[in-house]
Design a protein around this motif. Structure first.
Motif, PDB file in Angstrom:
ATOM      1  N   ASN A  18       7.367   2.406   1.024  1.00 35.79           N
ATOM      2  CA  ASN A  18       6.799   3.721   0.688  1.00 35.79           C
ATOM      3  C   ASN A  18       5.873   3.631  -0.507  1.00 35.79           C
ATOM      4  OD1 ASN A  18       8.026   5.170   2.770  1.00 35.79           O
ATOM      5  ND2 ASN A  18       9.865   5.559   1.568  1.00 35.79           N
ATOM      6  N   GLU A  19       6.254   2.848  -1.495  1.00 36.61           N
ATOM      7  CA  GLU A  19       5.388   2.659  -2.668  1.00 36.61           C
ATOM      8  C   GLU A  19       4.105   1.926  -2.274  1.00 36.61           C
ATOM      9  OE1 GLU A  19       5.705   3.977  -5.771  1.00 36.61           O
ATOM     10  OE2 GLU A  19       7.368   5.041  -4.814  1.00 36.61           O
ATOM     11  N   LEU A  21       2.680   1.969   0.601  1.00 39.24           N
ATOM     12  CA  LEU A  21       1.863   2.902   1.368  1.00 39.24           C
ATOM     13  C   LEU A  21       1.019   3.770   0.439  1.00 39.24           C
ATOM     14  CD1 LEU A  21       1.273   3.892   4.274  1.00 39.24           C
ATOM     15  CD2 LEU A  21       3.052   5.609   3.909  1.00 39.24           C
ATOM     16  N   LYS A  22       1.608   4.217  -0.660  1.00 40.42           N
ATOM     17  CA  LYS A  22       0.876   5.030  -1.636  1.00 40.42           C
ATOM     18  C   LYS A  22      -0.270   4.241  -2.267  1.00 40.42           C
ATOM     19  CE  LYS A  22       4.950   7.696  -2.973  1.00 40.42           C
ATOM     20  NZ  LYS A  22       5.927   7.912  -4.062  1.00 40.42           N
ATOM     21  N   VAL A  23      -0.044   2.963  -2.483  1.00 43.23           N
ATOM     22  CA  VAL A  23      -1.059   2.114  -3.118  1.00 43.23           C
ATOM     23  C   VAL A  23      -2.173   1.743  -2.133  1.00 43.23           C
ATOM     24  CG1 VAL A  23      -1.466  -0.158  -4.143  1.00 43.23           C
ATOM     25  CG2 VAL A  23       0.534   1.189  -4.832  1.00 43.23           C
ATOM     26  N   THR A  25      -2.973   2.976   1.062  1.00 41.32           N
ATOM     27  CA  THR A  25      -3.684   3.977   1.863  1.00 41.32           C
ATOM     28  C   THR A  25      -5.059   4.289   1.281  1.00 41.32           C
ATOM     29  OG1 THR A  25      -1.658   4.910   2.784  1.00 41.32           O
ATOM     30  CG2 THR A  25      -3.607   6.317   2.796  1.00 41.32           C
ATOM     31  N   LYS A  57       4.777   3.056   9.197  1.00 41.31           N
ATOM     32  CA  LYS A  57       3.588   3.649   8.558  1.00 41.31           C
ATOM     33  C   LYS A  57       2.653   2.565   8.031  1.00 41.31           C
ATOM     34  CE  LYS A  57       5.894   7.919   7.355  1.00 41.31           C
ATOM     35  NZ  LYS A  57       6.495   8.716   6.284  1.00 41.31           N
TER      36      LYS A  57
END
Length: 90
Positions: A18-19, A21-23, A25, A57
């Motif tokens: 999840n972290e 993905l934030k970086v 994307t 994701k």
């Protein structure tokens, strides 16, 4: 190893994905939106994404960048598809 320990480890991997993905994307979005042709940058990004493709994701993000990269370098993109298969396909 107790099941609770395995569950905790899986949770940590999920949080890490999840972290990531934030970086990644915004990085992938910028590459595609600005039509970046820098193959080193694209390949480096694919290398980083590949480590997290156990997450659906992140896999979607990886595929998106692969589709973009295909028009730039189909041979290298095919290699990245193979790398994914070697790591994650059973």
């Amino acid at each position: 190893m107790p099941f609770s320990d395995i569950k905790a480890i899986v949770g940590q991997f999920s949080n890490l994905a999840n972290e990531a993905l934030k970086v990644y994307t915004p990085i992938v979005n910028e590459i595609i939106e600005k039509q970046n042709q820098d193959e080193n940058h694209i390949q480096r990004t694919l290398d980083y994404l590949l480590d997290f493709c156990f997450d659906e994701k992140m896999l979607t993000l990886y595929r998106r960048l692969c589709r973009y990269y295909w028009d730039i370098n189909p041979h290298a993109t095919a290699n990245y598809i193979d790398y994914y298969r070697e790591m994650y396909d059973s």
